[in-house]
Write a protein that holds these residues in place. Structure first.
Motif, PDB file in Angstrom:
ATOM      1  N   GLY A 180       0.832  -1.348   0.122  1.00 55.05           N
ATOM      2  CA  GLY A 180      -0.150   0.156   0.082  1.00 55.05           C
ATOM      3  C   GLY A 180       0.807   1.215  -0.130  1.00 55.05           C
ATOM      4  N   ILE A 181       0.185   2.240  -0.497  1.00 58.18           N
ATOM      5  CA  ILE A 181       0.761   3.729  -0.558  1.00 58.18           C
ATOM      6  C   ILE A 181       1.474   4.093   0.844  1.00 58.18           C
ATOM      7  CG2 ILE A 181       0.556   6.232  -0.874  1.00 58.18           C
ATOM      8  CD1 ILE A 181      -1.400   5.697  -2.996  1.00 58.18           C
ATOM      9  N   VAL A 182       0.763   3.807   1.819  1.00 62.87           N
ATOM     10  CA  VAL A 182       0.995   4.239   3.172  1.00 62.87           C
ATOM     11  C   VAL A 182       2.340   3.587   3.795  1.00 62.87           C
ATOM     12  CG1 VAL A 182       0.314   4.464   5.539  1.00 62.87           C
ATOM     13  CG2 VAL A 182      -1.523   5.068   3.987  1.00 62.87           C
ATOM     14  N   THR A 197      -5.989  -5.018 -10.543  1.00 60.80           N
ATOM     15  CA  THR A 197      -5.362  -3.916 -10.727  1.00 60.80           C
ATOM     16  C   THR A 197      -5.086  -2.770  -9.672  1.00 60.80           C
ATOM     17  OG1 THR A 197      -7.442  -2.553 -11.546  1.00 60.80           O
ATOM     18  CG2 THR A 197      -6.384  -3.665 -13.237  1.00 60.80           C
ATOM     19  N   TRP A 198      -5.481  -3.090  -8.544  1.00 58.13           N
ATOM     20  CA  TRP A 198      -5.381  -1.979  -7.409  1.00 58.13           C
ATOM     21  C   TRP A 198      -3.855  -1.906  -7.110  1.00 58.13           C
ATOM     22  CZ3 TRP A 198      -8.652   1.177  -6.504  1.00 58.13           C
ATOM     23  CH2 TRP A 198      -8.488   2.101  -5.370  1.00 58.13           C
ATOM     24  N   ASP A 199      -2.989  -2.923  -7.215  1.00 64.28           N
ATOM     25  CA  ASP A 199      -1.454  -2.542  -6.868  1.00 64.28           C
ATOM     26  C   ASP A 199      -0.955  -1.286  -7.837  1.00 64.28           C
ATOM     27  OD1 ASP A 199      -1.491  -4.650  -5.058  1.00 64.28           O
ATOM     28  OD2 ASP A 199      -0.629  -5.937  -6.238  1.00 64.28           O
ATOM     29  N   LEU A 200      -1.489  -1.352  -8.875  1.00 63.04           N
ATOM     30  CA  LEU A 200      -0.995  -0.142  -9.697  1.00 63.04           C
ATOM     31  C   LEU A 200      -1.262   1.084  -9.028  1.00 63.04           C
ATOM     32  CD1 LEU A 200      -2.254  -1.618 -13.195  1.00 63.04           C
ATOM     33  CD2 LEU A 200       0.030  -1.559 -12.219  1.00 63.04           C
ATOM     34  N   TYR A 201      -2.298   1.292  -8.276  1.00 60.26           N
ATOM     35  CA  TYR A 201      -2.571   2.485  -7.620  1.00 60.26           C
ATOM     36  C   TYR A 201      -1.262   3.061  -6.778  1.00 60.26           C
ATOM     37  CZ  TYR A 201      -5.091   5.607  -4.510  1.00 60.26           C
ATOM     38  OH  TYR A 201      -5.568   7.012  -3.895  1.00 60.26           O
ATOM     39  N   ALA A 202      -0.786   2.156  -5.939  1.00 59.81           N
ATOM     40  CA  ALA A 202       0.158   2.100  -5.031  1.00 59.81           C
ATOM     41  C   ALA A 202       1.553   2.577  -5.893  1.00 59.81           C
ATOM     42  CB  ALA A 202       0.656   1.108  -4.059  1.00 59.81           C
ATOM     43  N   GLU A 203       1.591   2.137  -7.207  1.00 61.49           N
ATOM     44  CA  GLU A 203       2.743   2.651  -8.003  1.00 61.49           C
ATOM     45  C   GLU A 203       2.401   4.029  -8.895  1.00 61.49           C
ATOM     46  OE1 GLU A 203       4.500  -0.831  -9.828  1.00 61.49           O
ATOM     47  OE2 GLU A 203       4.874  -1.771  -7.859  1.00 61.49           O
ATOM     48  N   ASN A 204       1.272   4.634  -8.524  1.00 61.88           N
ATOM     49  CA  ASN A 204       1.257   5.600  -9.392  1.00 61.88           C
ATOM     50  C   ASN A 204       0.484   6.920  -8.874  1.00 61.88           C
ATOM     51  OD1 ASN A 204       0.428   6.664 -12.075  1.00 61.88           O
ATOM     52  ND2 ASN A 204      -1.613   6.268 -11.826  1.00 61.88           N
ATOM     53  N   SER A 240       4.589   7.729 -18.968  1.00 61.78           N
ATOM     54  CA  SER A 240       4.615   6.159 -18.478  1.00 61.78           C
ATOM     55  C   SER A 240       3.763   6.111 -17.303  1.00 61.78           C
ATOM     56  CB  SER A 240       6.059   6.110 -17.979  1.00 61.78           C
ATOM     57  OG  SER A 240       6.288   4.878 -17.155  1.00 61.78           O
ATOM     58  N   ASN A 241       3.378   6.754 -16.333  1.00 58.35           N
ATOM     59  CA  ASN A 241       2.499   6.806 -15.592  1.00 58.35           C
ATOM     60  C   ASN A 241       1.148   6.954 -16.057  1.00 58.35           C
ATOM     61  OD1 ASN A 241       4.925   7.217 -14.120  1.00 58.35           O
ATOM     62  ND2 ASN A 241       3.698   7.915 -12.197  1.00 58.35           N
ATOM     63  N   GLY A 242       0.877   7.568 -17.155  1.00 60.87           N
ATOM     64  CA  GLY A 242      -0.360   7.855 -17.728  1.00 60.87           C
ATOM     65  C   GLY A 242      -0.671   6.197 -18.245  1.00 60.87           C
ATOM     66  N   MET A 243       0.164   5.479 -18.676  1.00 59.01           N
ATOM     67  CA  MET A 243      -0.260   4.119 -19.053  1.00 59.01           C
ATOM     68  C   MET A 243      -0.472   3.374 -17.763  1.00 59.01           C
ATOM     69  SD  MET A 243       0.105   4.088 -22.282  1.00 59.01           S
ATOM     70  CE  MET A 243      -0.117   2.387 -22.599  1.00 59.01           C
ATOM     71  N   LYS A 244       0.029   3.488 -16.900  1.00 57.29           N
ATOM     72  CA  LYS A 244      -0.168   2.604 -15.601  1.00 57.29           C
ATOM     73  C   LYS A 244      -1.607   2.851 -15.039  1.00 57.29           C
ATOM     74  CE  LYS A 244       4.367   1.852 -13.296  1.00 57.29           C
ATOM     75  NZ  LYS A 244       5.103   2.283 -12.141  1.00 57.29           N
ATOM     76  N   LYS A 245      -1.824   4.427 -15.402  1.00 57.45           N
ATOM     77  CA  LYS A 245      -3.209   4.826 -14.562  1.00 57.45           C
ATOM     78  C   LYS A 245      -4.238   4.435 -15.649  1.00 57.45           C
ATOM     79  CE  LYS A 245      -3.335   8.891 -12.772  1.00 57.45           C
ATOM     80  NZ  LYS A 245      -3.371  10.235 -12.499  1.00 57.45           N
ATOM     81  N   LEU A 246      -4.104   4.255 -16.798  1.00 61.78           N
ATOM     82  CA  LEU A 246      -5.060   3.922 -17.841  1.00 61.78           C
ATOM     83  C   LEU A 246      -5.285   2.233 -17.543  1.00 61.78           C
ATOM     84  CD1 LEU A 246      -6.744   4.339 -20.283  1.00 61.78           C
ATOM     85  CD2 LEU A 246      -4.916   3.497 -21.775  1.00 61.78           C
ATOM     86  N   ASN A 247      -4.160   1.662 -17.373  1.00 60.03           N
ATOM     87  CA  ASN A 247      -4.620   0.086 -16.831  1.00 60.03           C
ATOM     88  C   ASN A 247      -5.219  -0.161 -15.696  1.00 60.03           C
ATOM     89  OD1 ASN A 247      -3.246  -0.835 -19.036  1.00 60.03           O
ATOM     90  ND2 ASN A 247      -1.249  -0.943 -18.182  1.00 60.03           N
ATOM     91  N   PHE A 248      -5.064   1.141 -14.613  1.00 61.07           N
ATOM     92  CA  PHE A 248      -5.637   0.992 -13.242  1.00 61.07           C
ATOM     93  C   PHE A 248      -7.296   1.235 -13.400  1.00 61.07           C
ATOM     94  CE2 PHE A 248      -7.075   3.928  -9.615  1.00 61.07           C
ATOM     95  CZ  PHE A 248      -7.374   2.938  -8.771  1.00 61.07           C
TER      96      PHE A 248
END
Length: 570
Positions: free
Chosen positions: A72-74, A141-148, A162-170
């Protein structure tokens, strides 16, 4: 604690010692910058401060935690700060919906809830399977949230791609459902899966379809955690320790009077403490405080565009609340409670009425902190925390008088109205749960929207800030960079959403913006870590951060201190 500031100038001044302000302070301290945190209360913590009464510790802010698991992000932000961080534990029994004709529990195995719903609504089996399948797709896809979690203000053009692609997948699994909100919208959204109105009642208080799906998605990936032992305030204890480890300053009881400006550029803050006015200069200021107060009270009226101030005034905020903290003469489990949050909903009312602030109709959340954590109450005793939505204009501002400066002056009527509201809520709990609660109450504390406003200055006493949603996105409510150079927003007003994850995410981004200007190598390493490209050990090996000895020792709770004294006497 600093009685007064040790220096006349710092690299960064932070307004507010809540979870966001203290996270930013610890991150920047570890980065080698000089930091001064200015806090108007006599202690740090904000909504996580909690309070002590008669050897009870009340953890008054947390229903449950998200984004505090391994990925998680925290966890990722706190892990970067130190290995001695407080460590939340998984929550197994998460949420019990106790309506008049429904009684279901969501656990860390949501398949159990799905099976129970199918058993009770066999004619809707296909739709229930489809609904839980949609939640599971979101979970994948929730793990992508912590890396974005990096804000656009911290990114290069290449980073944004790069981060836009991750966000799109999320967001891809969410796109179909994002438009269903409000009374008709949620009904239409649920009708995509099942049409039985009795089944719809399970989500009677939700305001959008994603709010129906997310809890189940989070359960699938185990993203529910309990506060660490000792309550959520131990996060603040730890972050304070880290900040002071680097000999940085936290000044309590200090009310910021204005932002120090030179040629309309932020150069520090002016604050009052114990009748004396202090000026502290800094290269940048992070405002981890209410944004409307910042723009309306701390800056010249013509410096912030009126359109921005108007948008903030009309922003859709989370409601305020009445929070009732109960000390019990018996363990909470003796009254039939288990670790989950219990939601009590009125029957036959609209979604809006569940969030109306009417004590006879508003949804009620009941949390058993001392059952989850025995260190919060003396041996043989217990605590309950009860929340219900409430608004600051209830019964003519809770019977308060409003002075010339817009402050709410509490009167005898205020305390009477608070008590009346709390008693209606307690009546509803006793009736729905068939529990004799009142005979076990040793004492109770009631916080109203006036209370929340006094501590935060958030409009209407909002307990989190601006809601996610199309209207707030289009109005660009969330922002880190203010119209004033070197003045940065942190906390809930920098990003949409609520709770500890958003506050920590915003703090990390505010720190990144500072590092981008003041310490480039630290910025590069922390940005790579935030993007999941390197781990925290590799980031620290760059030499861009100061060493930390992981020396925090958690303080005992009042109940633990009492038990220790009793054992010594024996």
């Amino acid at each position: 604690m600093s009685e007064i500031v040790a220096k006349s100038a710092y690299d960064v001044v932070i307004i507010g010692a809540g979870i966001a302000g203290m996270t930013a302070a610890a991150l920047l301290s570890r980065s080698g910058l000089s930091v001064c945190v200015v806090e108007k209360e006599p202690h740090a913590g904000g909504y996580l401060a909690g309070f002590r009464r008669k050897n009870f510790r009340f953890d008054s802010a947390i229903h449950w935690l998200n984004q505090c698991g391994e990925k998680g992000i925290v966890t990722r932000v706190f892990q970067f700060i130190g290995e001695d961080r407080p460590k939340p534990k998984p929550l197994d029994r998460i949420y019990r919906n106790k309506a008049e004709h429904l009684d279901y529990v969501l656990t860390s195995n949501p398949e159990d809830l799905k099976a129970q719903l199918i058993k009770d609504f066999p004619h809707e089996k296909a739709g229930i399977e489809k609904f839980f399948g949609a939640a599971k797709k979101i979970a994948r896809t929730w793990d992508l949230y912590a890396e974005n979690f990096r804000a656009a203000e911290t990114m290069s053009v290449l980073d944004k791609v790069s981060n836009g692609m991750k966000k799109l997948n999320f967001i891809r699994p969410l796109i179909r459902y994002i438009w269903y909100h409000g009374e008709e919208g949620v009904t239409k959204g649920l009708n995509l899966f099942f049409k039985d109105p009795e089944l719809h009642r399970y989500w009677a208080s939700e305001h959008d379809l994603l709010s129906c799906l997310f809890p189940i998605a989070w359960a699938y990936i185990g993203d529910y955690q309990l506060p660490p032992q000792g309550g959520s305030q131990v996060f603040i204890e730890w972050l304070t320790h880290v900040t002071e480890f680097y000999r940085n300053d936290i000044v309590y009881g200090a009310t910021v009077q204005s932002i120090l400006l030179e040629d309309n550029v932020c150069k520090g803050v002016v604050f009052e403490r114990k009748g004396k006015v202090h000026t502290v200069k800094s290269k940048q200021v992070i405002a981890a405080c209410d944004v409307e107060m910042l723009y309306e009270r701390l800056l010249p009226t013509d410096l912030i565009p009126q359109s921005l101030k108007d948008n903030l005034k009309s922003a859709e905020l989370y409601s305020s609340a009445v929070a009732i903290s109960l000390a019990l003469d018996c363990p909470t489990e003796d009254l039939g409670f288990t670790e989950e949050l219990i939601m009590i909903q009125a029957e036959g009312i609209s979604r809006a009425e569940h969030d109306s602030g009417d004590p006879y109709k508003t949804a009620i959340s009941i949390i058993p902190p001392s059952l989850r954590d025995k260190s919060l109450a003396p041996e043989g005793k217990g605590t309950l925390t009860v929340y219900s939505s409430a608004y600051i204009d209830y019964k003519n501002y809770w019977g308060c008088e409003v002075d010339a400066t817009g402050n709410y002056v509490r009167t005898d009527a205020y305390y009477k109205i608070k008590e009346e509201f709390a008693n209606i809520i307690l009546d509803r709990i006793e009736e729905r749960l068939k529990v004799d609660l009142r005979s076990h109450i040793m004492f109770m504390d009631v916080a109203s929207p006036i209370t929340h406003w006094r501590y935060s200055y958030n409009r209407g006493g909002s307990i989190m800030g601006a809601r996610p949603g199309r209207a707030n996105m289009e109005a660009k409510i969330a922002h880190y960079q203010t119209p004033v150079k070197n003045l940065i927003l942190g906390g809930h007003w920098a990003d949409l959403g609520g709770g500890v994850p958003i506050a920590v995410k915003s703090a990390a981004n505010a720190a990144l913006i500072v590092l981008k200007t003041q310490k480039t190598e630290a910025f590069k390493a922390f940005a790579q870590y935030a993007d999941g490209k390197i781990d925290h050990k590799k980031a620290h090996e760059t030499g861009a951060f100061e060493a930390y000895d992981n020396s925090w020792v958690q303080r005992k709770t009042p109940a633990e201190e009492q038990k220790e004294k009793r054992n010594k006497k024996d």
